[in-house]
Design a protein around this motif. Structure first.
Motif, PDB file in Angstrom:
ATOM      1  N   TYR B  82       0.828  -1.215   0.000  1.00  0.00           N
ATOM      2  CA  TYR B  82       0.000   0.000   0.000  1.00  0.00           C
ATOM      3  C   TYR B  82       0.864   1.267   0.000  1.00  0.00           C
ATOM      4  CZ  TYR B  82      -4.253  -2.698   0.612  1.00  0.00           C
ATOM      5  OH  TYR B  82      -5.292  -3.567   0.405  1.00  0.00           O
ATOM      6  N   SER B 120      -9.331  -0.481  -4.183  1.00  0.00           N
ATOM      7  CA  SER B 120     -10.155  -1.687  -3.994  1.00  0.00           C
ATOM      8  C   SER B 120      -9.902  -2.700  -5.102  1.00  0.00           C
ATOM      9  CB  SER B 120     -11.642  -1.322  -3.992  1.00  0.00           C
ATOM     10  OG  SER B 120     -11.959  -0.629  -2.841  1.00  0.00           O
ATOM     11  N   THR B 123      -6.512  -4.249  -4.663  1.00  0.00           N
ATOM     12  CA  THR B 123      -6.558  -5.171  -3.521  1.00  0.00           C
ATOM     13  C   THR B 123      -7.243  -6.470  -3.936  1.00  0.00           C
ATOM     14  OG1 THR B 123      -6.713  -3.305  -2.008  1.00  0.00           O
ATOM     15  CG2 THR B 123      -7.391  -5.450  -1.131  1.00  0.00           C
ATOM     16  N   TYR B 124      -8.349  -6.344  -4.649  1.00  0.00           N
ATOM     17  CA  TYR B 124      -9.087  -7.541  -5.087  1.00  0.00           C
ATOM     18  C   TYR B 124      -8.218  -8.412  -5.998  1.00  0.00           C
ATOM     19  CZ  TYR B 124     -12.266 -10.553  -7.615  1.00  0.00           C
ATOM     20  OH  TYR B 124     -12.845 -11.652  -8.189  1.00  0.00           O
ATOM     21  N   PHE B 127      -5.022  -9.802  -3.745  1.00  0.00           N
ATOM     22  CA  PHE B 127      -5.281 -10.602  -2.540  1.00  0.00           C
ATOM     23  C   PHE B 127      -6.426 -11.599  -2.693  1.00  0.00           C
ATOM     24  CE2 PHE B 127      -3.121  -6.820  -0.903  1.00  0.00           C
ATOM     25  CZ  PHE B 127      -2.101  -7.425  -0.203  1.00  0.00           C
ATOM     26  N   PHE B 128      -7.217 -11.459  -3.747  1.00  0.00           N
ATOM     27  CA  PHE B 128      -8.375 -12.351  -3.899  1.00  0.00           C
ATOM     28  C   PHE B 128      -8.360 -13.084  -5.244  1.00  0.00           C
ATOM     29  CE2 PHE B 128      -9.445  -9.323  -0.682  1.00  0.00           C
ATOM     30  CZ  PHE B 128     -10.148 -10.059   0.257  1.00  0.00           C
ATOM     31  N   GLY B 134     -13.246 -15.135  -3.826  1.00  0.00           N
ATOM     32  CA  GLY B 134     -14.148 -14.006  -3.994  1.00  0.00           C
ATOM     33  C   GLY B 134     -14.579 -13.802  -5.437  1.00  0.00           C
ATOM     34  N   ALA B 139     -17.172  -8.501  -5.348  1.00  0.00           N
ATOM     35  CA  ALA B 139     -16.082  -7.526  -5.270  1.00  0.00           C
ATOM     36  C   ALA B 139     -16.518  -6.173  -5.839  1.00  0.00           C
ATOM     37  CB  ALA B 139     -14.868  -8.058  -6.016  1.00  0.00           C
ATOM     38  N   LEU B 142     -18.819  -4.377  -3.453  1.00  0.00           N
ATOM     39  CA  LEU B 142     -18.055  -3.801  -2.344  1.00  0.00           C
ATOM     40  C   LEU B 142     -17.297  -2.555  -2.799  1.00  0.00           C
ATOM     41  CD1 LEU B 142     -17.248  -4.144   0.619  1.00  0.00           C
ATOM     42  CD2 LEU B 142     -15.453  -5.694  -0.095  1.00  0.00           C
ATOM     43  N   MET B 143     -16.710  -2.647  -4.002  1.00  0.00           N
ATOM     44  CA  MET B 143     -15.940  -1.526  -4.565  1.00  0.00           C
ATOM     45  C   MET B 143     -16.817  -0.288  -4.733  1.00  0.00           C
ATOM     46  SD  MET B 143     -13.620  -2.788  -7.693  1.00  0.00           S
ATOM     47  CE  MET B 143     -13.227  -4.478  -7.467  1.00  0.00           C
TER      48      MET B 143
END
Lengths: 256, 173
Positions: B82, B120, B123-124, B127-128, B134, B139, B142-143
């Protein structure tokens, strides 16, 4: 490579110190936030509380009856165990009570920061519970703070068993369900016997979590899109929105 | 003792450090209670966007780096992920604002929502999606929810960032 390892250690120490400095402030803010919510709740929820009080009185009466029945069943159970030659097993836990002082920064991960760390004997991967059931595990331990990854997080994996059907599975967080406060029991048999309302507890397999800790109840059962296995959506017994006090299991063993 | 330029840097650093500390404490405490359907605003993205709109590329990148580094350390993730992400996004927003936007609240709202969505999405992906976790629809939901909520949060962060920017001296391009 040595330089990289040294930098990693330095970064960890820096992170640990930052946590030590920031955790008392987070604790203060959390207490302040909780107090404000509590004051607001007095005005907002009077009628709800009155109704809830009546319901609780009724619940207490039925529970008193249930306790009387349970005593009878317990005695019967012990008698049967003696007859069958089973030894009662007793769980022995070494607890560390801790307070939740901060939530997760991101919406994508589900965790909390607690006010106890390595100075209190907490280590990475220690299981975390509260009075209701399983909360998660310690994913990172600082000196005076620790990060708890909850069972709602996609990185979390907990060996579990369905009490009624004795079927094994793995409780995992799911991105879609996490925001609703739900998680999933995966890798069930395609023709699973699990039903809505079944209770799920830890299996103890893998040795990461003690066995027979309550996780939640099944709210939905379905077959995976690939058709090889089934899954069950679990509603955890822990209310993660109201989580304040938790207990870290520093050591556990099953004693005969 | 300090030259005029050093004084300017010190003033900016002190002002934005206070903002950084306040945002982190709020994001991990009070903001948790403001979550709607489990979604909370990304104050870090909002703060980086607001500062980047009002400051030059150096201040924006440095502030993004600081915020990102703290997010890495306190979030328990990969240290540097980050930090680099927010540094580059702060830098980019500063350049884009300089060339195409007016430095005002509307710009902050648009760019905060965009920054939140970009963070977001990344990150998705990292990490996903890379780990097969996910589904994309969840996603996306959520975004979008986080971006909208972050845009609303600009109303709380913008006055503080603007006050610090004005009080600590003019922007030097």
């Amino acid at each position: 490579m040595i330089a990289t390892a040294q930098q990693g250690r330095n970064m960890f120490i820096f992170g640990d110190l930052l946590g030590v400095v920031i955790s008392p402030v987070q604790k203060g803010m959390t207490i302040l936030g909780n107090s404000v919510s509590q004051i607001g709740g007095y005005f907002k929820g009077y009628d709800e509380l009155k109704q809830e009080n009546e319901e609780l009185k009724m619940a207490v009466r039925s529970m008193e009856q249930a306790i009387r029945d349970n005593d009878l069943y317990r005695q019967e159970n012990e008698d049967f165990r003696k007859l069958l030659g089973f030894n009662m097993k007793d769980k022995s836990f070494d607890f560390e009570p801790a307070q939740v002082i901060a939530g997760e920064i991101s919406n994508w991960f589900k965790g909390y920061t607690i006010d106890k760390g390595t100075l209190d004997g907490i280590k990475q991967y220690d299981p975390v519970i509260n009075t209701d059931g399983l909360v998660g595990y310690i994913s990172e331990a600082g000196m005076t703070w620790s990060k708890v990854t909850t069972i709602l997080d996609v990185q979390s994996k907990v060996g579990a068993i369905v009490v009624k059907s004795r079927e094994y599975g793995v409780v995992e967080g799911d991105l879609e369900d996490a925001d609703k406060g739900l998680c999933r029991l995966n890798y069930l048999d395609k023709n699973t016997m699990v039903l809505k309302g079944d209770v799920v507890i830890t299996s103890g397999l893998g040795g990461k979590f003690p066995k027979e800790i309550l996780i939640g109840t099944v709210t939905e059962v379905g077959v995976e899109s690939h058709g090889i296995s089934s899954y069950a959506v679990i509603k955890p017994v822990v209310n993660f929105n109201e989580l304040k006090q938790v207990y870290v299991i520093k050591d556990f063993k099953v004693v005969d | 003792m300090f030259s005029e330029n050093n004084k300017w840097i010190m003033r900016k650093a002190a002002g934005y450090f206070v903002l950084f500390a306040a945002v982190f404490v709020l994001q991990t405490t009070l903001v948790q209670k403001l979550a709607i359907f489990g979604v909370k605003p990304n104050l870090i993205a909002v703060c980086v966007a607001c500062v980047a709109v009002m400051e030059n590329i150096y201040v924006s990148a440095a502030f993004g780096l600081l915020m990102g580094l703290a997010a890495d350390i306190l979030g328990g993730g990969v240290v540097g992920f980050y930090a680099i992400l927010y540094m580059w996004l702060g830098f980019l927003i500063s350049i884009i604002t300089d060339r195409h936007f007016v430095r005002n609240k509307t710009t902050c709202i648009v760019l905060s929502a965009s920054l939140s969505a970009a963070v977001s999405l990344i990150t998705y992906i990292f990490f996903f999606a890379f780990w097969g976790k996910g589904d994309i629809l969840s996603a996306m939901r959520l975004m979008i929810a986080e971006s909208v909520y972050s845009a609303v949060a600009v109303y709380a962060v913008y006055p503080a960032a603007r006050w610090i920017s004005i009080r600590t001296g003019p922007v030097e391009k």
